[in-house]
Design a protein around this motif. Structure first.
Motif, PDB file in Angstrom:
ATOM      1  N   LEU A   1      29.830  27.774  -7.192  1.00  0.00           N
ATOM      2  CA  LEU A   1      30.286  28.080  -5.794  1.00  0.00           C
ATOM      3  C   LEU A   1      32.001  28.057  -6.316  1.00  0.00           C
ATOM      4  O   LEU A   1      33.128  28.703  -5.190  1.00  0.00           O
ATOM      5  N   SER A   2      32.976  27.429  -7.118  1.00  0.00           N
ATOM      6  CA  SER A   2      34.134  27.661  -7.024  1.00  0.00           C
ATOM      7  C   SER A   2      34.022  29.184  -7.583  1.00  0.00           C
ATOM      8  O   SER A   2      35.045  30.382  -7.239  1.00  0.00           O
TER       9      SER A   2
ATOM     10  N   ASP B   1      39.336  24.222  -0.541  1.00  0.00           N
ATOM     11  CA  ASP B   1      37.583  23.693   0.594  1.00  0.00           C
ATOM     12  C   ASP B   1      36.405  24.385   0.633  1.00  0.00           C
ATOM     13  O   ASP B   1      35.589  23.823   1.145  1.00  0.00           O
ATOM     14  N   HIS B   2      36.257  25.336  -0.006  1.00  0.00           N
ATOM     15  CA  HIS B   2      34.848  26.055  -0.296  1.00  0.00           C
ATOM     16  C   HIS B   2      33.551  24.627  -1.183  1.00  0.00           C
ATOM     17  O   HIS B   2      32.707  24.471  -0.362  1.00  0.00           O
TER      18      HIS B   2
ATOM     19  N   ARG C   1      36.246  35.100  -3.883  1.00  0.00           N
ATOM     20  CA  ARG C   1      36.536  36.773  -2.622  1.00  0.00           C
ATOM     21  C   ARG C   1      37.871  36.163  -2.059  1.00  0.00           C
ATOM     22  O   ARG C   1      38.284  37.291  -1.285  1.00  0.00           O
TER      23      ARG C   1
ATOM     24  N   GLN D   1      41.468  27.991  -1.538  1.00  0.00           N
ATOM     25  CA  GLN D   1      39.946  28.744  -1.339  1.00  0.00           C
ATOM     26  C   GLN D   1      38.947  27.426  -1.924  1.00  0.00           C
ATOM     27  O   GLN D   1      37.623  27.760  -1.196  1.00  0.00           O
ATOM     28  N   VAL D   2      38.867  27.628  -3.294  1.00  0.00           N
ATOM     29  CA  VAL D   2      38.014  26.836  -3.933  1.00  0.00           C
ATOM     30  C   VAL D   2      38.300  25.654  -4.031  1.00  0.00           C
ATOM     31  O   VAL D   2      36.721  24.443  -3.303  1.00  0.00           O
TER      32      VAL D   2
ATOM     33  N   LYS E   1      32.606  31.701  -6.482  1.00  0.00           N
ATOM     34  CA  LYS E   1      31.928  32.579  -5.334  1.00  0.00           C
ATOM     35  C   LYS E   1      33.648  32.907  -4.491  1.00  0.00           C
ATOM     36  O   LYS E   1      34.271  33.474  -3.989  1.00  0.00           O
ATOM     37  N   ALA E   2      34.097  31.391  -4.545  1.00  0.00           N
ATOM     38  CA  ALA E   2      35.547  31.585  -3.436  1.00  0.00           C
ATOM     39  C   ALA E   2      36.351  31.993  -4.261  1.00  0.00           C
ATOM     40  O   ALA E   2      37.302  32.635  -3.470  1.00  0.00           O
TER      41      ALA E   2
END
Length: 179
Positions: free
Chosen positions: A96-97, A148-149, A103, A145-146, A99-100
């Protein structure tokens, strides 16, 4: 250290069982006849008893190792809800980290590492940048981003996101040369 000791003990145990098996086969088939005097018989009896006791203790140890549940093999974060338990693997949070962070425009070649603390997750992001965007603004965007995601998707508080910019990626675009 305990694993190395267990491996050494398992090696000794296997070797001992192998040697004892060969001796037992040789004695039972009379290939190696056994004729002992009474003093040798007593010594043989004591040595056999000690070896059997040691092998029994090692057997108990290896049985325990084989049936115990290894919790460290799959690290995860456990949560309890009204409906039951939830386990989220560290690998999932790393992805997840990743991916964020990926982006964010200008970020290249991302690697992430997760550490669990009492305050929440600490996420370390290692990345390369394109060299065309301000690094302070890029790192701030990555952190936001990381943070919050991961919090939004997992529901686990993120206490800290650190970003390490390792280098600048060299562009492989070659300009056409006009002659």
């Amino acid at each position: 250290m305990a694993k190395i000791l267990d491996r050494l003990l398992l090696f000794i145990y296997s070797l001992s069982i192998g040697i004892i098996s060969v001796i037992a086969i040789l004695l039972l088939t009379n290939i190696m006849p056994l004729s002992l005097s009474s003093s040798d018989e007593k010594t043989w009896y004591i040595v056999s008893l000690v070896v059997a006791a040691l092998l029994f203790i090692l057997s108990i140890r290896f049985f325990y190792i084989s049936v115990r549940r290894e919790r460290n093999s799959l690290p995860s974060i456990d949560q309890r809800t009204d409906y039951g338990d939830i386990q989220i693997s560290i690998e999932t949070i790393q992805n997840l980290s990743y991916k964020a962070a990926s982006r964010v425009r200008g970020i290249k070649e991302v690697k992430t590492k997760i550490r669990i603390t009492d305050a929440g997750l600490e996420i370390m992001v290692r990345a390369m940048v394109d060299g065309e965007t301000s690094i302070p603004s890029l790192t701030e965007d990555v952190q936001k981003q990381v943070h919050d995601h991961v919090e939004e998707i997992t529901g686990i508080p993120v206490s800290y996101v650190s970003v390490y910019i390792a280098n600048i990626v060299q562009s492989t675009v070659m300009k056409n040369r006009v002659e």
